[in-house]
Write an enzyme that holds these catalytic residues in place. Sequence first.
Site, PDB file in Angstrom:
ATOM      1  N   HIS A  24       0.845  -1.204   0.000  1.00  0.00           N
ATOM      2  CA  HIS A  24       0.000   0.000   0.000  1.00  0.00           C
ATOM      3  C   HIS A  24       0.881   1.254   0.000  1.00  0.00           C
ATOM      4  O   HIS A  24       0.646   2.178  -0.790  1.00  0.00           O
ATOM      5  CB  HIS A  24      -0.908  -0.019   1.225  1.00  0.00           C
ATOM      6  CG  HIS A  24      -1.688   1.243   1.440  1.00  0.00           C
ATOM      7  ND1 HIS A  24      -3.036   1.332   1.217  1.00  0.00           N
ATOM      8  CD2 HIS A  24      -1.306   2.482   1.874  1.00  0.00           C
ATOM      9  CE1 HIS A  24      -3.454   2.554   1.488  1.00  0.00           C
ATOM     10  NE2 HIS A  24      -2.413   3.275   1.892  1.00  0.00           N
ATOM     11  N   GLU A  25       1.887   1.268   0.865  1.00  0.00           N
ATOM     12  CA  GLU A  25       2.753   2.443   0.952  1.00  0.00           C
ATOM     13  C   GLU A  25       3.610   2.604  -0.301  1.00  0.00           C
ATOM     14  O   GLU A  25       3.904   3.725  -0.726  1.00  0.00           O
ATOM     15  CB  GLU A  25       3.623   2.373   2.208  1.00  0.00           C
ATOM     16  CG  GLU A  25       2.851   2.289   3.524  1.00  0.00           C
ATOM     17  CD  GLU A  25       1.824   3.394   3.690  1.00  0.00           C
ATOM     18  OE1 GLU A  25       1.988   4.472   3.084  1.00  0.00           O
ATOM     19  OE2 GLU A  25       0.843   3.178   4.419  1.00  0.00           O
ATOM     20  N   HIS A  28       1.919   4.600  -2.873  1.00  0.00           N
ATOM     21  CA  HIS A  28       2.107   6.052  -2.775  1.00  0.00           C
ATOM     22  C   HIS A  28       3.510   6.457  -3.215  1.00  0.00           C
ATOM     23  O   HIS A  28       3.696   7.433  -3.950  1.00  0.00           O
ATOM     24  CB  HIS A  28       1.901   6.523  -1.330  1.00  0.00           C
ATOM     25  CG  HIS A  28       0.506   6.344  -0.810  1.00  0.00           C
ATOM     26  ND1 HIS A  28      -0.609   6.804  -1.462  1.00  0.00           N
ATOM     27  CD2 HIS A  28       0.057   5.755   0.342  1.00  0.00           C
ATOM     28  CE1 HIS A  28      -1.688   6.510  -0.757  1.00  0.00           C
ATOM     29  NE2 HIS A  28      -1.307   5.875   0.342  1.00  0.00           N
TER      30      HIS A  28
END
Length: 448
Positions: A24-25, A28
């Site tokens: 998920h990170e 980004h």
Amino acid sequence: MTALYYTLGVLIFAVTIMASIGLHEFGHLIPAKRFGGKVTQWFVGFGPTVWSKRIGETEYGIKAIPLGGYVKIVGMLPPGKGEQSGNPDEDLRVRKSNTGMFTQLISDARAAEWEHIGPEDRDRLFYRRPWWQKVVVMSGGPMVNLAIAFFLFWGVFATVGQVVDATAEPVVAEVVPCIVPADEDGRVCSAEELDNNPTPAAAAGLKPGDRFVSFNGEPVTDWTQMQKAIRANDNETATIVVDRDGEQLTLDATTSVQPRPLDGDSATLTPVGFLGVLPELTPVYETGGPIYTAQQMGTMTVDVVESLAQLPVKVYGVGKAIIGLQERDPNGPVSVVGGGRIAGEVASHDEFPLKDKLVSLVMLIAGFNLFVGLFNFIPLLPLDGGHIAGALYEGLRRAWARVRGLPDPGYVDVAKLLPIAYVMGLAMLLMGVVLIIGDIVVPLHLTS
């Protein structure tokens, strides 16, 4: 061995959830770097640092409390009005003293954001990115979770499939011990009912696993035929032949006329012959590819959105269950602690074959990713959806100004929404704590 399997299930769940958080990170980090942004930190977890390594300008690491993750993108908050030093372009100082609690909170946040930003970072500040790049960067995280969920669901649907129906076999799965009204099916029988009001099946000595061979001399080939014969027998004694462990036994059972729902119509009860057995159900599976998976995830998304709308109420219910005011809702939310416990129970369940254990764990992990992805799209700070909403508003505001021939209104200052972010963050923390305590004190189990 059961304890070993339980621990293995918990570890598999924990590692895959942590991997999902890390990905998920990265969702980004990667587009932020591709657009020229500066990312100084990528961490899984919170609290004290357990391990870290700097690669280029980014520090990658693991923290002690595995309940989330974050990336530090430089320049998320712009300097506020009147916080420049007079440079017509912009300098990098922000005011550190204000009157008013919320104003001071915002100013402190800006100061912390800009403390380590130098002039060389000016063209890499996130708030200066075009609005669509901000949307891509902030959507990247939850989209990774949705992609993980999609590929996991697809893997299951394309191979094993999902249960869409069940076929009743002429085999006894359960013998109902006593006769209870139709609207009380499933109720535990009292000792008096067990002694004085047993079902015909219990009185006749039927047992789970018995396969019906014939009913009053008529061969039995399927459950529908058996059910019709039972219902038509009224209060008469029937001769039933069953196969029990390879041996045929003849039993006499006097069926009892009881009001029962027919053809799925629970509102209408019809007096029919009643034996008191539940048939063995063979699941019917349906398989499909990516389009089928997308359709199923669409249905799941509707369910998750409805659950998110009810989340505060459901968490309140968990709180009441913790202090003993009500039973915990078996369909209510769980934390990662509860998810780990369920994964452990799946892995250690004696009656689950290995394939079913693997499928259940994959579906559990996919479901968590679907929930996390959709949860992060809620358009409120500090969630990703709050930043996405701010970027979309910025794009619309600038486009509207161009259409009307007005001056560029500039960047949207998401710092002004920080009071909402603090309230939202506190609410998320409280709900998380309640769910974790609930999963320890009044945990949900597979048999709930």
